[in-house]
Write an enzyme that holds these catalytic residues in place. Structure first.
Site, PDB file in Angstrom:
ATOM      1  N   ASN A   1      15.590 -66.178 -30.149  1.00 27.45           N
ATOM      2  CA  ASN A   1      14.687 -66.556 -30.410  1.00 27.45           C
ATOM      3  C   ASN A   1      14.978 -68.208 -31.263  1.00 27.45           C
ATOM      4  O   ASN A   1      15.393 -68.145 -31.891  1.00 27.45           O
ATOM      5  CB  ASN A   1      14.286 -66.129 -32.387  1.00 27.45           C
ATOM      6  CG  ASN A   1      13.069 -66.022 -32.653  1.00 27.45           C
ATOM      7  OD1 ASN A   1      12.633 -66.673 -32.584  1.00 27.45           O
ATOM      8  ND2 ASN A   1      12.934 -65.354 -34.126  1.00 27.45           N
TER       9      ASN A   1
ATOM     10  N   ARG B   1      11.831 -63.656 -27.997  1.00 25.65           N
ATOM     11  CA  ARG B   1      10.675 -63.824 -28.553  1.00 25.65           C
ATOM     12  C   ARG B   1       9.765 -64.264 -28.478  1.00 25.65           C
ATOM     13  O   ARG B   1      10.322 -65.770 -27.881  1.00 25.65           O
ATOM     14  CB  ARG B   1      11.487 -63.864 -30.275  1.00 25.65           C
ATOM     15  CG  ARG B   1      10.184 -63.820 -31.180  1.00 25.65           C
ATOM     16  CD  ARG B   1      10.067 -64.683 -31.971  1.00 25.65           C
ATOM     17  NE  ARG B   1       8.737 -64.016 -33.181  1.00 25.65           N
ATOM     18  CZ  ARG B   1       8.673 -65.205 -33.687  1.00 25.65           C
ATOM     19  NH1 ARG B   1       9.560 -66.006 -34.246  1.00 25.65           N
ATOM     20  NH2 ARG B   1       7.334 -65.182 -33.933  1.00 25.65           N
TER      21      ARG B   1
ATOM     22  N   GLU C   1      12.196 -56.472 -35.728  1.00 20.06           N
ATOM     23  CA  GLU C   1      12.146 -57.119 -34.291  1.00 20.06           C
ATOM     24  C   GLU C   1      13.137 -57.102 -33.485  1.00 20.06           C
ATOM     25  O   GLU C   1      13.339 -57.412 -32.548  1.00 20.06           O
ATOM     26  CB  GLU C   1      11.805 -58.302 -35.025  1.00 20.06           C
ATOM     27  CG  GLU C   1      10.366 -57.806 -35.629  1.00 20.06           C
ATOM     28  CD  GLU C   1       9.495 -60.158 -36.225  1.00 20.06           C
ATOM     29  OE1 GLU C   1       9.135 -59.934 -36.221  1.00 20.06           O
ATOM     30  OE2 GLU C   1      10.005 -60.131 -37.815  1.00 20.06           O
TER      31      GLU C   1
ATOM     32  N   ARG D   1       0.395 -70.926 -46.469  1.00 22.70           N
ATOM     33  CA  ARG D   1      -0.641 -71.084 -45.664  1.00 22.70           C
ATOM     34  C   ARG D   1      -1.891 -70.804 -46.416  1.00 22.70           C
ATOM     35  O   ARG D   1      -1.631 -69.989 -47.021  1.00 22.70           O
ATOM     36  CB  ARG D   1      -0.891 -70.631 -44.301  1.00 22.70           C
ATOM     37  CG  ARG D   1       0.507 -71.214 -43.011  1.00 22.70           C
ATOM     38  CD  ARG D   1      -0.045 -69.969 -42.123  1.00 22.70           C
ATOM     39  NE  ARG D   1       1.431 -70.486 -41.141  1.00 22.70           N
ATOM     40  CZ  ARG D   1       2.409 -69.441 -40.808  1.00 22.70           C
ATOM     41  NH1 ARG D   1       1.732 -68.257 -40.811  1.00 22.70           N
ATOM     42  NH2 ARG D   1       3.392 -69.633 -40.264  1.00 22.70           N
TER      43      ARG D   1
ATOM     44  N   HIS E   1       2.924 -61.434 -35.323  1.00 23.07           N
ATOM     45  CA  HIS E   1       3.847 -60.400 -35.701  1.00 23.07           C
ATOM     46  C   HIS E   1       3.753 -58.927 -34.891  1.00 23.07           C
ATOM     47  O   HIS E   1       4.131 -57.826 -35.549  1.00 23.07           O
ATOM     48  CB  HIS E   1       3.747 -59.772 -37.209  1.00 23.07           C
ATOM     49  CG  HIS E   1       4.075 -61.261 -38.066  1.00 23.07           C
ATOM     50  ND1 HIS E   1       2.652 -61.967 -39.537  1.00 23.07           N
ATOM     51  CD2 HIS E   1       5.181 -62.584 -37.864  1.00 23.07           C
ATOM     52  CE1 HIS E   1       3.366 -63.042 -40.200  1.00 23.07           C
ATOM     53  NE2 HIS E   1       4.378 -63.109 -39.175  1.00 23.07           N
TER      54      HIS E   1
END
Ligand code: AMP
Length: 396
Positions: free
Chosen positions: A7, A90, A383, A240, A179
């Site tokens: 990743n 990823r 993941e 965010r 996601h």
């Protein structure tokens, strides 16, 4: 079969080597500060944690250190890099090109570059990692697993913005969602916990980490999700802002006399629970501050949970009812206060949380009272395992 999962971020690289015979991670680690002062590798394999502090100029050098650590006599887990059968990457944005994982070819690399416009912070380093891995592990199949792919099943009514159609036709401006690997994994695991086929279930999966999104999963397919064209839309997150009136952008730029870059910096890095609380982007700090009587921290926590609950309610409407609400990622798996507050809004749907059962961290467990007709579940995400499984599947 052993799969190396990579990743790659702009200055970091996370990795796991997964043995597919038992799906165990043989080793995992992180390379930080690639190309900047203070680079280091932290590797967990055999024996004690291994930390290497050395200049690491680029991703190729970083992957070189990773493979060295994997075969090292003291802390390695394999004898030779030939034991690695394939590499799973990823990749954040697959645009409309990818509805599933793929073996990386020149065409796939071209599509990843094309999507760089849509994810300028993520796709370029993802591709850099792919190119470096191809050079360092020649002949090993490389696979791409996209954060956006799971959401490609959304119907147009969920992914289209109400903008002039020509903007979609010209630039593919639409909701993509992110996601996806996590939402896919936890929805399948939730079906196991519920003892029913995922095809028969209506689920809302809440991936609550520093980045956060909610997904409506109907019959195992994503039908709506809270992140949009970029990960900025939707929930209030660590830093965010999530949903706001777009007119605020121009207003802030005029009043603060800043350019669009500075405005976006505010929305991405200085907002969210950090912005409201003025304490931290980390929920542990916010919960502590709220418990100590800090009103802004309390407001940040309340606003966050309220937004999650609103999305769950809207997805219950979108799917005409739900069977379960799933909490996952750092906060979803560990934050009992957030789970309790979110579920507190959802009693009208039939969610009844058992406070005793909720008093856990990182467990794969149903936290509902027996009478709950909509089950609240904690499902730890993984993941890396999804990336390894998809890669192994593609090799067949
Ligand atoms: P992630 O991005 O999935 O790594 O999740 C990071 C978020 O999870 C941070 O905001 C952490 O504060 C939060 N988190 C991790 N552990 C806990 C905990 N025990 N209680 C509350 N929040 C937690």
């Amino acid at each position: 079969m052993k799969i190396l999962v990579l990743n790659c971020g702009s200055s970091s690289l996370k990795y796991q080597l997964i043995d597919m015979t038992n799906e165990n991670a043989l080793a995992k680690g992180l390379v930080e500060r690639i190309g900047i002062d203070g680079s280091r590798l932290v590797h967990e394999g055999t024996g004690d944690k291994f930390v290497l502090e050395t200049p690491i100029a680029d991703h190729k050098a970083a992957i070189g250190h990773v493979t060295d650590a994997l075969i090292n006599a003291a802390h390695g887990v394999i004898k030779n890099i030939d034991e690695i059968n394939a590499v799973g990457h990823r990749v954040v944005h697959g645009g409309e090109h990818f509805a599933g994982s793929v073996i990386i070819t020149d065409e796939v690399k071209k599509a990843i570059i094309e999507c760089a416009d849509l994810a300028p912070l993520h796709n370029p380093p993802n591709l850099t990692g792919i190119l470096a891995a191809e050079e360092l592990l020649p002949g090993k199949p490389q696979c791409g697993v996209f954060d956006t792919a799971f959401h490609q099943t959304m119907p147009a009514k969920a992914y289209m913005y109400a903008l002039p159609m020509e903007l979609y036709d010209k630039y593919k401006i639409r909701r993509y969602g992110f996601h996806g690997t996590s939402h896919r994994y936890v929805s399948q695991k939730a079906a196991e916990l519920l003892g029913k086929p995922v095809a028969s279930l209506k689920l809302v999966t809440c991936h609550l980490g520093n980045g956060a999104s909610v997904c409506a999963v109907d019959g195992g397919k994503s039908v709506d999700t809270s992140m949009g064209f970029t990960p900025l839309e939707g929930l209030i997150m660590g830093t965010r802002c999530g949903d706001i009136d777009p007119a605020v952008v121009q207003f802030i730029m005029d009043k603060e006399k800043i350019d669009i870059k500075a405005a976006l910096d505010i929305f991405n890095k200085k907002s969210g629970v950090l912005g409201i609380s003025c304490v931290s982007s980390d929920f542990r700090d916010i919960e502590d501050a709220a418990a100590a009587g800090n009103k802004q921290a309390e407001l940040a926590l309340d606003s966050f949970c309220y937004r999650v609950a609103k999305y769950v309610g809207s997805y219950a409407a979108a799917m005409n009812g739900i069977d379960a609400v799933i909490f996952t990622a750092g906060l979803g798996e560990n934050g009992k206060i957030v789970r309790e507050k979110v579920c507190g809004y959802l009693t009208y749907l039939g969610v009844q949380i058992d406070l005793e059962k909720n008093n856990v961290r990182g467990k794969f467990v149903d936290i509902g009272k027996p009478e709950a007709t909509v089950r609240p579940l904690i499902v730890p995400t993984n993941e890396e395992l999804v990336i390894a499984r998809d890669t192994a599947e593609l090799l067949k």
